[in-house]
Each structure stands twice: as structure tokens, then as C-alpha cells.
Motif scaffolding. Structure first.
Motif, PDB file in Angstrom:
ATOM      1  N   LEU A 106      45.987  34.911  53.616  1.00  0.00           N
ATOM      2  CA  LEU A 106      44.894  35.255  52.614  1.00  0.00           C
ATOM      3  C   LEU A 106      45.288  34.810  51.240  1.00  0.00           C
ATOM      4  O   LEU A 106      44.404  34.834  50.348  1.00  0.00           O
ATOM      5  N   ASP A 126      43.785  37.404  45.263  1.00  0.00           N
ATOM      6  CA  ASP A 126      42.463  37.875  45.684  1.00  0.00           C
ATOM      7  C   ASP A 126      41.880  37.190  46.970  1.00  0.00           C
ATOM      8  O   ASP A 126      42.609  36.305  47.565  1.00  0.00           O
ATOM      9  N   GLU A 127      40.678  37.486  47.425  1.00  0.00           N
ATOM     10  CA  GLU A 127      40.153  36.870  48.834  1.00  0.00           C
ATOM     11  C   GLU A 127      39.698  35.547  48.397  1.00  0.00           C
ATOM     12  O   GLU A 127      39.521  35.052  49.397  1.00  0.00           O
ATOM     13  N   ARG A 128      39.597  35.034  47.245  1.00  0.00           N
ATOM     14  CA  ARG A 128      39.390  33.519  47.097  1.00  0.00           C
ATOM     15  C   ARG A 128      40.662  32.763  47.369  1.00  0.00           C
ATOM     16  O   ARG A 128      40.555  31.611  47.369  1.00  0.00           O
ATOM     17  N   LEU A 140      41.560  32.851  50.407  1.00  0.00           N
ATOM     18  CA  LEU A 140      41.354  32.469  51.916  1.00  0.00           C
ATOM     19  C   LEU A 140      40.999  30.871  51.881  1.00  0.00           C
ATOM     20  O   LEU A 140      39.992  30.607  51.217  1.00  0.00           O
ATOM     21  N   LEU A 157      42.433  42.086  45.285  1.00  0.00           N
ATOM     22  CA  LEU A 157      41.606  41.967  46.406  1.00  0.00           C
ATOM     23  C   LEU A 157      40.801  43.026  46.822  1.00  0.00           C
ATOM     24  O   LEU A 157      41.125  44.310  46.416  1.00  0.00           O
ATOM     25  N   ARG A 183      34.477  43.242  49.266  1.00  0.00           N
ATOM     26  CA  ARG A 183      33.944  41.738  49.098  1.00  0.00           C
ATOM     27  C   ARG A 183      34.579  40.838  50.364  1.00  0.00           C
ATOM     28  O   ARG A 183      33.907  39.972  50.828  1.00  0.00           O
ATOM     29  N   LEU A 184      35.797  41.179  50.830  1.00  0.00           N
ATOM     30  CA  LEU A 184      36.570  40.473  51.961  1.00  0.00           C
ATOM     31  C   LEU A 184      35.814  40.672  53.109  1.00  0.00           C
ATOM     32  O   LEU A 184      35.426  39.612  54.056  1.00  0.00           O
TER      33      LEU A 184
END
Length: 367
Positions: free
Chosen positions: A11, A15-17, A19, A45, A49-50
Motif C-alpha cells: 500500500l 495513504d491509499e495514494r 498504491l 489512510l 476511500r480505499l
């Protein structure tokens, strides 16, 4: 039965960005997606949102599932023929937990793959400007257990410094307890070990680097003496600690520009501290190598000499090994520790070569 698989997807760090596009594609194509967030905190995270990004429900798993239950829920899905994705912080195989799961899956006949993500290991090098090939063994500073403090990180720092290498100190994360070690806590534990062991690995005037929230838009990177870092507020975790070895002039400049290091970094004060550490570690290693040779020669026996080997030549090689052993002892007594280590290494090499040829038998001492 259709063939299932288990894909480990990193990941990233914050945060999810973090990925990757490939990781996102794997998650979207999976039949089941699990996510764990206990091996390292990801402060930015959002699971909501993920989940929206992946386009399917996420099943959150904790330490109990992955370690105590040996990841049975994940492996059960894969053994039933489904494609399973496990989303993990950072790069998937940095945590030994995930390595153990992957090995178990392969032994059960489940195909596994890894999709790498940004890692704290590479982030440390990028954020500090320290050169990648100058890092030694990575260590983890853990919280005391029943009053006992692990000495492993202290010895890792000492041995890396003796080899002119930097040390990345990962800091304990206890997500289930809501505890994440800070740079200050890690330094306090190292100083406590220094007071007890006294080898010069980490002193109040030693150079150290604290990193907070790597991978975020505003990471904090601060270099200075241990005393100075103990007074610094780096903000919330995750934190990482680096104890550098000797610096190349470009590394020293990078720390001043990128991490606000004081002017003395890279000058004689720092170099002298490292040389003292190297001297002490060399003395310890030289003594250990000589003791190892004492034990080996004390247990050495010649085996049957085959016709192709001249016994006089064999005894000549053994005599050379014993002479190197004696040299190592003399240099140790004279305080010439690096030369003692070199002589001991020659003796060890000759003995090991003779044993590999089946000409002698002996024992090295157990650790």
C-alpha cells in the motif's frame, strides 16, 4: 478445482495514494481482498476511500488472524480456487509475518505473487540523502517485555559502525495497544543500553536522524546529536530512527540541507567518535576470533591422508595455520586489533579448506 492464488500488494507509506497502478489492478480483479494495518501505521489512510478505489468490500484482518491463526481465512479462500489479495503497509515482504504466510501458502500448493510498494527502507535513503550502498543490517527497537530490553539493536548499530555503515532502526508498532514508538523513546532505550554495555555505539553526542511520517506530503527529517533529538518534537508517528556511520562529504552536505544538521556534522568531532567505536569493536572481534581458533586447534584431529596427498605438505599447511594463529594472539596483545583479525582470518581459511578436503576434523565453538 480451479487454481487459486494469494497476491501480496504493498500500500505504500502514508495513504491509499501509495498504491501502485498494478496493485490497484490486482485488487480490482481479486475475488476477495483482505487488508492489514497493524505492521505499520498509515496515518493518512481511509478505509472508506480505499474501498471505493478498489470497488469492492475490504476484509480487515489483525495480528491474531495472520499470526495466531496462520492466515487460515486467507489460505482457505485461495485453496477454494479464489484469487485473494492481501493489502499491506509499505512493501509486502519487509515484515517477516508476510514472508511466513507466503511460505506456508506455497507449501500448501497455493501460488503466490508480490506487487511491491514504496518502502520505508528506500524512503529513508531518499529523504536523508544518505547513500544506499552504505547501509548495514536493519534492526528494530522494541518495547521492553517484562522489564527486559532487547540488546539486538545496540549490537547492530555497533557492528554497522565498525564497518563504516549506517543503521536503520525500525521502531516498535503495537497497533492493537495503540502504541507506536517515537524517535525519542528509541533513543532513550539505546542510551540505557549504552550505559549498561558501554561500547560507544550511541552516546549523547552521537549523530542521529529522526524521520516522521515518511511518504506523506510533509514528512519531517531532523539530524543532530542524540541530545538534540531528544528535545525535538517530530509530531505523531510513524517514526524511524537512523544512526549513521562515517559520512561521505556529500552525505554530510545532504544532511545539512535536507535535515537541518548542525555545522559540526562531517567534521573531526564526528569522525573521532566513530573511530573510537571502531577501535572498541575491533578489539571485541579480535578477541573472539582468537578464542575461536584456540577452540578449533584444541579439538583438531588429522584424518586418514589419501595417497594423492603428501602428509608432509599437509603438516606444512597446518603449521602455517598455527603460525597465523600465534600472530593473531601477538597482535591482539599488542593492541593491533585489525591486523589480529586479518591473521586470524588466514588461519580460519586454511583450517576450513583442509576440513572441506576431508583431511582434518575440528569444531568451532558454539555461539
Amino acid at each position: 478445482m480451479p487454481e487459486g492464488e494469494l497476491v501480496f500488494v504493498g500500500l505504500g507509506l502514508h495513504d491509499e495514494r501509495g498504491l501502485t497502478l498494478r496493485g490497484l489492478e490486482e485488487a480490482r480483479e481479486a475475488d476477495v481482498v483482505f487488508v492489514e494495518l497493524y505492521t505499520s501505521p498509515m496515518p493518512g489512510l481511509s478505509l472508506a476511500r480505499l474501498e471505493e478505489l478498489v470497488g469492492k468490500p475490504l476484509r480487515l484482518v489483525d495480528r491474531h488472524v495472520l499470526e495466531d491463526l496462520d492466515a487460515e481465512p486467507l489460505l482457505g479462500e485461495a485453496l477454494a480456487g479464489r484469487k485473494v489479495v492481501l493489502l499491506v503497509p509499505g512493501d509486502p515482504m519487509i515484515a517477516t509475518t508476510h514472508v511466513a504466510i507466503r511460505l506456508r501458502a506455497e507449501r500448501l500448493g497455493v501460488r503466490t505473487r508480490v506487487v511491491h510498494g514504496p518502502s520505508i527502507i528506500s524512503a529513508v535513503m531518499s529523504l536523508t540523502g544518505l547513500q544506499a550502498y552504505k547501509f548495514g543490517r536493519i534492526t528494530t527497537i522494541t518495547y521492553p517485555e517484562r522489564g527486559l530490553v532487547s540488546e539486538a539493536p545496540y549490537w547492530a548499530v555497533l557492528e554497522n559502525k565498525a564497518r563504516g555503515l549506517h543503521t536503520i532502526c525500525l521502531l516498535d508498532a503495537r497497533a492493537e495497544e495503540g502504541r507506536f514508538m517515537t524517535v525519542q523513546e528509541g533513543l532513550e532505550l539505546l542510551l540505557a543500553l549504552e550505559e549498561r554495555l558501554g561500547k560507544g555505539a550511541v552516546r549523547p553526542d552521537s549523530l542521529a536522524i529522526g524521520i516522521a511520517r515518511a511518504g506523506s506530503e510533509e514528512p519531517v527529517v531532523k539530524a543532530g546529536s542524540v541530545e538534540e533529538l531528544l528535545e525535538q518534537d517530530l509530531g505523531p508517528p510513524p517514526h524511524t530512527l537512523v544512526i549513521p556511520g562515517p559520512l561521505h562529504f556529500m552525505e554530510a552536505e545532504a544532511l545539512k540541507v535536507l535535515a537541518g544538521a548542525p555545522d559540526w556534522v562531517g567534521r573531526r568531532r564526528e569522525t573521532e567518535a566513530v573511530l573510537i567505536t571502531v577501535e572498541r569493536e575491533a578489539e571485541r572481534l579480535a578477541g573472539r576470533y582468537v578464542r575461536n581458533l584456540d577452540h578449533a586447534f584444541g579439538t583438531l584431529e588429522m584424518r586418514g591422508v589419501p595417497p594423492r596427498i603428501d602428509e608432509a605438505s599437509l603438516r606444512h599447511v597446518l603449521d602455517l595455520a598455527e603460525r597465523y594463529h600465534e600472530d593473531a594472539e601477538r597482535f591482539l596483545e599488542a593492541g593491533e586489533y585489525l591486523t589480529s583479525i586479518a591473521a586470524a582470518s588466514y588461519a580460519e581459511g586454511l583450517l576450513d579448506a583442509l576440513r572441506l578436503l576431508g583431511l582434518v576434523e575440528f569444531e568451532w565453538p558454539s555461539r
